[in-house]
Design a protein around this motif. Structure first.
Motif, PDB file in Angstrom:
ATOM      1  N   HIS A 285       0.836  -1.195   0.000  1.00 45.45           N
ATOM      2  CA  HIS A 285       0.000   0.000   0.000  1.00 45.45           C
ATOM      3  C   HIS A 285       0.876   1.251   0.000  1.00 45.45           C
ATOM      4  N   ILE A 286       0.338   2.320  -0.556  1.00 45.01           N
ATOM      5  CA  ILE A 286       1.024   3.608  -0.541  1.00 45.01           C
ATOM      6  C   ILE A 286      -0.021   4.684  -0.229  1.00 45.01           C
ATOM      7  N   ALA A 287       0.365   5.622   0.595  1.00 42.11           N
ATOM      8  CA  ALA A 287      -0.531   6.734   0.927  1.00 42.11           C
ATOM      9  C   ALA A 287      -0.634   7.669  -0.284  1.00 42.11           C
TER      10      ALA A 287
ATOM     11  N   LEU B 218       2.277   9.964  -3.543  1.00 45.78           N
ATOM     12  CA  LEU B 218       2.280   9.834  -4.999  1.00 45.78           C
ATOM     13  C   LEU B 218       2.795  11.118  -5.641  1.00 45.78           C
ATOM     14  N   PRO B 219       3.348  11.027  -6.852  1.00 54.35           N
ATOM     15  CA  PRO B 219       3.700  12.246  -7.595  1.00 54.35           C
ATOM     16  C   PRO B 219       2.436  13.079  -7.846  1.00 54.35           C
ATOM     17  N   ALA B 220       2.617  14.356  -8.093  1.00 51.63           N
ATOM     18  CA  ALA B 220       1.493  15.289  -8.215  1.00 51.63           C
ATOM     19  C   ALA B 220       0.454  14.843  -9.253  1.00 51.63           C
ATOM     20  N   SER B 221       0.902  14.391 -10.417  1.00 52.95           N
ATOM     21  CA  SER B 221      -0.063  13.997 -11.454  1.00 52.95           C
ATOM     22  C   SER B 221      -0.865  12.757 -11.050  1.00 52.95           C
TER      23      SER B 221
ATOM     24  N   GLY C 196     -16.675   4.379  -4.594  1.00 56.17           N
ATOM     25  CA  GLY C 196     -17.703   3.799  -3.747  1.00 56.17           C
ATOM     26  C   GLY C 196     -17.102   3.080  -2.548  1.00 56.17           C
ATOM     27  N   LYS C 197     -17.838   2.133  -2.035  1.00 57.34           N
ATOM     28  CA  LYS C 197     -17.433   1.427  -0.821  1.00 57.34           C
ATOM     29  C   LYS C 197     -16.285   0.445  -1.059  1.00 57.34           C
ATOM     30  N   PHE C 198     -16.279  -0.201  -2.220  1.00 56.61           N
ATOM     31  CA  PHE C 198     -15.317  -1.278  -2.444  1.00 56.61           C
ATOM     32  C   PHE C 198     -14.248  -0.991  -3.491  1.00 56.61           C
ATOM     33  N   GLY C 199     -14.414   0.031  -4.329  1.00 62.21           N
ATOM     34  CA  GLY C 199     -13.461   0.313  -5.395  1.00 62.21           C
ATOM     35  C   GLY C 199     -12.068   0.629  -4.872  1.00 62.21           C
ATOM     36  N   ARG C 200     -11.062   0.310  -5.678  1.00 61.54           N
ATOM     37  CA  ARG C 200      -9.665   0.543  -5.292  1.00 61.54           C
ATOM     38  C   ARG C 200      -8.871   1.030  -6.488  1.00 61.54           C
ATOM     39  N   CYS C 201      -7.763   1.728  -6.214  1.00 58.40           N
ATOM     40  CA  CYS C 201      -6.823   2.174  -7.239  1.00 58.40           C
ATOM     41  C   CYS C 201      -5.420   1.665  -6.883  1.00 58.40           C
TER      42      CYS C 201
ATOM     43  N   GLN D  12      -0.223  -1.609 -17.481  1.00 58.91           N
ATOM     44  CA  GLN D  12       0.439  -0.348 -17.849  1.00 58.91           C
ATOM     45  C   GLN D  12       1.917  -0.385 -17.478  1.00 58.91           C
ATOM     46  N   ARG D  13       2.207  -0.953 -16.323  1.00 59.02           N
ATOM     47  CA  ARG D  13       3.595  -1.010 -15.836  1.00 59.02           C
ATOM     48  C   ARG D  13       4.471  -1.782 -16.813  1.00 59.02           C
ATOM     49  N   GLN D  14       3.981  -2.910 -17.276  1.00 60.39           N
ATOM     50  CA  GLN D  14       4.757  -3.714 -18.217  1.00 60.39           C
ATOM     51  C   GLN D  14       4.894  -3.028 -19.570  1.00 60.39           C
ATOM     52  N   ALA D  15       3.830  -2.384 -20.028  1.00 56.54           N
ATOM     53  CA  ALA D  15       3.877  -1.690 -21.322  1.00 56.54           C
ATOM     54  C   ALA D  15       4.861  -0.521 -21.301  1.00 56.54           C
ATOM     55  N   ARG D  16       5.028   0.110 -20.145  1.00 59.17           N
ATOM     56  CA  ARG D  16       5.904   1.278 -20.020  1.00 59.17           C
ATOM     57  C   ARG D  16       7.263   0.945 -19.408  1.00 59.17           C
ATOM     58  N   ASN D  17       7.520  -0.328 -19.173  1.00 55.64           N
ATOM     59  CA  ASN D  17       8.790  -0.789 -18.594  1.00 55.64           C
ATOM     60  C   ASN D  17       9.111  -0.104 -17.269  1.00 55.64           C
ATOM     61  N   ILE D  18       8.126  -0.032 -16.401  1.00 55.44           N
ATOM     62  CA  ILE D  18       8.311   0.558 -15.069  1.00 55.44           C
ATOM     63  C   ILE D  18       8.803  -0.533 -14.124  1.00 55.44           C
ATOM     64  N   LYS D  19       9.868  -0.251 -13.416  1.00 57.39           N
ATOM     65  CA  LYS D  19      10.475  -1.251 -12.524  1.00 57.39           C
ATOM     66  C   LYS D  19       9.780  -1.344 -11.167  1.00 57.39           C
ATOM     67  N   ALA D  20       9.257  -0.241 -10.670  1.00 59.43           N
ATOM     68  CA  ALA D  20       8.619  -0.217  -9.343  1.00 59.43           C
ATOM     69  C   ALA D  20       7.333  -1.064  -9.379  1.00 59.43           C
ATOM     70  N   PRO D  21       7.029  -1.740  -8.283  1.00 62.39           N
ATOM     71  CA  PRO D  21       5.820  -2.561  -8.245  1.00 62.39           C
ATOM     72  C   PRO D  21       4.565  -1.708  -8.095  1.00 62.39           C
ATOM     73  N   CYS D  22       3.448  -2.251  -8.527  1.00 68.65           N
ATOM     74  CA  CYS D  22       2.169  -1.582  -8.323  1.00 68.65           C
ATOM     75  C   CYS D  22       1.766  -1.704  -6.852  1.00 68.65           C
ATOM     76  N   GLN D  23       1.234  -0.618  -6.324  1.00 66.60           N
ATOM     77  CA  GLN D  23       0.812  -0.581  -4.917  1.00 66.60           C
ATOM     78  C   GLN D  23      -0.593  -0.010  -4.842  1.00 66.60           C
ATOM     79  N   LEU D  24      -1.378  -0.502  -3.905  1.00 68.53           N
ATOM     80  CA  LEU D  24      -2.725   0.011  -3.704  1.00 68.53           C
ATOM     81  C   LEU D  24      -2.643   1.391  -3.045  1.00 68.53           C
ATOM     82  N   VAL D  25      -3.454   2.305  -3.526  1.00 66.67           N
ATOM     83  CA  VAL D  25      -3.456   3.672  -2.999  1.00 66.67           C
ATOM     84  C   VAL D  25      -4.448   3.753  -1.833  1.00 66.67           C
ATOM     85  N   ASP D  26      -3.984   4.300  -0.724  1.00 69.94           N
ATOM     86  CA  ASP D  26      -4.849   4.497   0.457  1.00 69.94           C
ATOM     87  C   ASP D  26      -5.168   5.953   0.635  1.00 69.94           C
TER      88      ASP D  26
END
Length: 106
Positions: free
Chosen positions: A27-29, A33-36, A49-54, A92-106
């Motif tokens: 998880h990441i607060a 995150l970067p401004a964008s 809503g109640k259950f959605g996540r990013c 998206q991460r794989q398509a853009r060759n991003i090394k950092a792992p995906c994290q859920l936004v809190d």
């Protein structure tokens, strides 16, 4: 009576097995995150809503091509939303060759 007890025990076992297979994502607060990506979070947050996540991943705080962001909305279980948000982010991460792992936004 014995059949009911056996069925109940079987259902409880299946439920516990399902719950134990739930994945633990990092998880990441939102403030970290970067401004964008914070802007994307603020835009999508009311629709979650109640259950959605990013989920988000980024290698650079300024280069938009090194950022990934995905959300899962209109779901009935938070575990499903987490899994789908991570999946959208991973694509998206794989398509853009991003090394950092995906994290859920809190």
């Amino acid at each position: 009576m014995k059949k009911i007890l056996i069925r109940a025990l079987g259902l409880a076992t299946c439920t516990l097995t399902f719950l134990s297979q739930a994945e633990d994502y990092k998880h990441i607060a939102a403030e970290l995150l970067p401004a964008s990506l914070q802007t994307s979070w603020q835009i999508n947050k009311p629709q979650l809503g109640k259950f959605g996540r990013c989920a988000a991943a980024f290698d650079s705080r300024s280069d938009h091509s090194k950022m990934a962001f995905g959300c899962s909305v209109y779901v009935k279980l938070s575990a499903v939303a987490e899994r789908k948000a991570i999946q959208h982010c991973e694509e998206q991460r794989q398509a853009r060759n991003i090394k950092a792992p995906c994290q859920l936004v809190d």
